[in-house]
Design a protein around this motif. Sequence first.
Motif, mmCIF file in Angstrom:
data_model
loop_
_atom_site.group_PDB
_atom_site.id
_atom_site.type_symbol
_atom_site.label_atom_id
_atom_site.label_comp_id
_atom_site.label_asym_id
_atom_site.label_seq_id
_atom_site.Cartn_x
_atom_site.Cartn_y
_atom_site.Cartn_z
ATOM 1 N N SER A 53 0.821 -1.211 0.000
ATOM 2 C CA SER A 53 0.000 0.000 0.000
ATOM 3 C C SER A 53 0.853 1.258 0.000
ATOM 4 C CB SER A 53 -0.934 0.003 1.218
ATOM 5 O OG SER A 53 -1.856 -1.057 1.162
ATOM 6 N N LEU A 54 1.950 1.233 0.765
ATOM 7 C CA LEU A 54 2.851 2.374 0.826
ATOM 8 C C LEU A 54 3.447 2.677 -0.544
ATOM 9 C CD1 LEU A 54 4.693 4.480 2.234
ATOM 10 C CD2 LEU A 54 6.281 2.591 2.696
ATOM 11 N N VAL A 55 4.021 1.671 -1.176
ATOM 12 C CA VAL A 55 4.699 1.878 -2.453
ATOM 13 C C VAL A 55 3.700 2.228 -3.555
ATOM 14 C CG1 VAL A 55 6.121 0.784 -4.226
ATOM 15 C CG2 VAL A 55 6.630 0.428 -1.801
ATOM 16 N N ASN A 56 2.557 1.553 -3.567
ATOM 17 C CA ASN A 56 1.531 1.883 -4.564
ATOM 18 C C ASN A 56 1.038 3.317 -4.394
ATOM 19 O OD1 ASN A 56 1.654 -0.641 -5.718
ATOM 20 N ND2 ASN A 56 -0.047 -1.472 -4.526
ATOM 21 N N GLY A 57 0.980 3.777 -3.150
ATOM 22 C CA GLY A 57 0.553 5.154 -2.894
ATOM 23 C C GLY A 57 1.552 6.183 -3.369
ATOM 24 N N ALA A 75 8.515 7.031 -9.987
ATOM 25 C CA ALA A 75 8.407 5.573 -10.062
ATOM 26 C C ALA A 75 8.836 4.988 -8.720
ATOM 27 C CB ALA A 75 9.285 5.025 -11.178
ATOM 28 N N ALA A 76 7.960 4.215 -8.107
ATOM 29 C CA ALA A 76 8.252 3.580 -6.821
ATOM 30 C C ALA A 76 8.213 2.073 -6.992
ATOM 31 C CB ALA A 76 7.239 4.022 -5.773
ATOM 32 N N LYS A 77 9.197 1.386 -6.412
ATOM 33 C CA LYS A 77 9.269 -0.067 -6.542
ATOM 34 C C LYS A 77 9.594 -0.690 -5.201
ATOM 35 C CE LYS A 77 11.657 -3.801 -9.009
ATOM 36 N NZ LYS A 77 12.704 -4.122 -10.019
ATOM 37 N N LEU A 78 8.768 -1.642 -4.779
ATOM 38 C CA LEU A 78 8.988 -2.358 -3.522
ATOM 39 C C LEU A 78 10.059 -3.413 -3.716
ATOM 40 C CD1 LEU A 78 8.138 -2.965 -0.574
ATOM 41 C CD2 LEU A 78 6.431 -4.547 -1.509
ATOM 42 N N ILE A 79 11.022 -3.455 -2.798
ATOM 43 C CA ILE A 79 12.100 -4.436 -2.874
ATOM 44 C C ILE A 79 11.924 -5.530 -1.826
ATOM 45 C CG2 ILE A 79 14.591 -4.775 -2.624
ATOM 46 C CD1 ILE A 79 14.971 -1.969 -3.693
ATOM 47 N N GLU A 112 11.833 -1.858 2.374
ATOM 48 C CA GLU A 112 12.876 -1.366 1.468
ATOM 49 C C GLU A 112 12.260 -1.129 0.101
ATOM 50 O OE1 GLU A 112 17.292 -2.738 -0.232
ATOM 51 O OE2 GLU A 112 16.147 -4.034 1.129
ATOM 52 N N TYR A 113 12.498 0.052 -0.467
ATOM 53 C CA TYR A 113 11.929 0.383 -1.761
ATOM 54 C C TYR A 113 12.763 1.467 -2.433
ATOM 55 C CZ TYR A 113 9.814 4.193 0.993
ATOM 56 O OH TYR A 113 9.609 5.265 1.839
ATOM 57 N N THR A 114 12.466 1.760 -3.695
ATOM 58 C CA THR A 114 13.176 2.811 -4.418
ATOM 59 C C THR A 114 12.193 3.859 -4.923
ATOM 60 O OG1 THR A 114 13.059 1.616 -6.521
ATOM 61 C CG2 THR A 114 15.018 1.260 -5.153
ATOM 62 N N ILE A 124 15.495 3.589 -0.429
ATOM 63 C CA ILE A 124 14.946 3.872 0.900
ATOM 64 C C ILE A 124 14.903 2.589 1.719
ATOM 65 C CG2 ILE A 124 13.051 4.893 2.206
ATOM 66 C CD1 ILE A 124 14.215 6.805 0.134
ATOM 67 N N VAL A 125 15.436 2.643 2.929
ATOM 68 C CA VAL A 125 15.283 1.560 3.898
ATOM 69 C C VAL A 125 14.674 2.160 5.156
ATOM 70 C CG1 VAL A 125 17.100 0.056 3.027
ATOM 71 C CG2 VAL A 125 17.693 1.875 4.611
ATOM 72 N N SER A 126 13.654 1.514 5.693
ATOM 73 C CA SER A 126 12.957 2.104 6.830
ATOM 74 C C SER A 126 12.586 1.049 7.859
ATOM 75 C CB SER A 126 11.697 2.843 6.356
ATOM 76 O OG SER A 126 10.796 1.936 5.740
ATOM 77 N N ALA A 127 12.456 1.507 9.089
ATOM 78 C CA ALA A 127 11.998 0.670 10.190
ATOM 79 C C ALA A 127 10.897 1.435 10.907
ATOM 80 C CB ALA A 127 13.141 0.353 11.151
#
Length: 243
Positions: free
Chosen positions: A152-156, A168-172, A184-186, A197-200
């Motif tokens: 949901s985060l990356v699609n948003g 362009a957002a891509k979930l890793i 983790e995503y770009t 991007i890496v997040s906690a």
Amino acid sequence: MAAAVNSATAPLCRGLSSSSSSSGGARTRRATVRCGAGDARVEGLRRREALLSVLLSTTAASAPALAPAAAAAATAELQEGFRTYEDEANKYSIAIPQDWLVGAGDVSGFKSVTAFYPDQVAESNVSVAITGIGPDFTSLKSFGDVDAFAESLVNGLDRSWKRPPGVAAKLIDSRASNGLYYIEYTLQNPGERRRHIVSAIGMAFNGWYNRLYTVTGQYIDDAADVDKFRAQIEKSVKSFRFT
């Protein structure tokens, strides 16, 4: 350290203003990101949307111009060029590279924002944002499982399907461990370099209300020193602990 809020990746925030001051020959800088009043509200949103709102705001507000924090907050040195930063008021610790700077900024809707960054390299940094959330949000599971939330985060964020294309957002990767969500995503704006991007994400109770902690690290994928910053940022984000 400069910052820019791009509307393609920052739908919640309307702009950024900064100010500087001098005292005893030392200059400090502070930045304020102003977001729409309705964007930061948890009330009235579905559970997952509430957390998404906070994360989107954090991504938008990454790498603001910051004022140096008290040196006393940075404590014992670690091996391999890292030291531990402890925030006694907000009850957390995080390992940061020994030579990185520490700053605190003002971001609308957040109780606290602290950033860690190398001098002269604004694109690579780690930030910890803390905000209060409603009493019905008792754990991260209140927002759904980590995989559904990450999607949901990356699609948003993704606007690559638009004409003309946007960011362009891509979930890793996404996983849950030690009571935290790791995502983790770009992100890549048209004509710009890709940000990794890496997040906690975690939650804690301070005796009065629940608080959401969002740790966000970012670096440029094709930078000449990408290997160095990737290792530093991943270690820093993974080191985050409640105290």
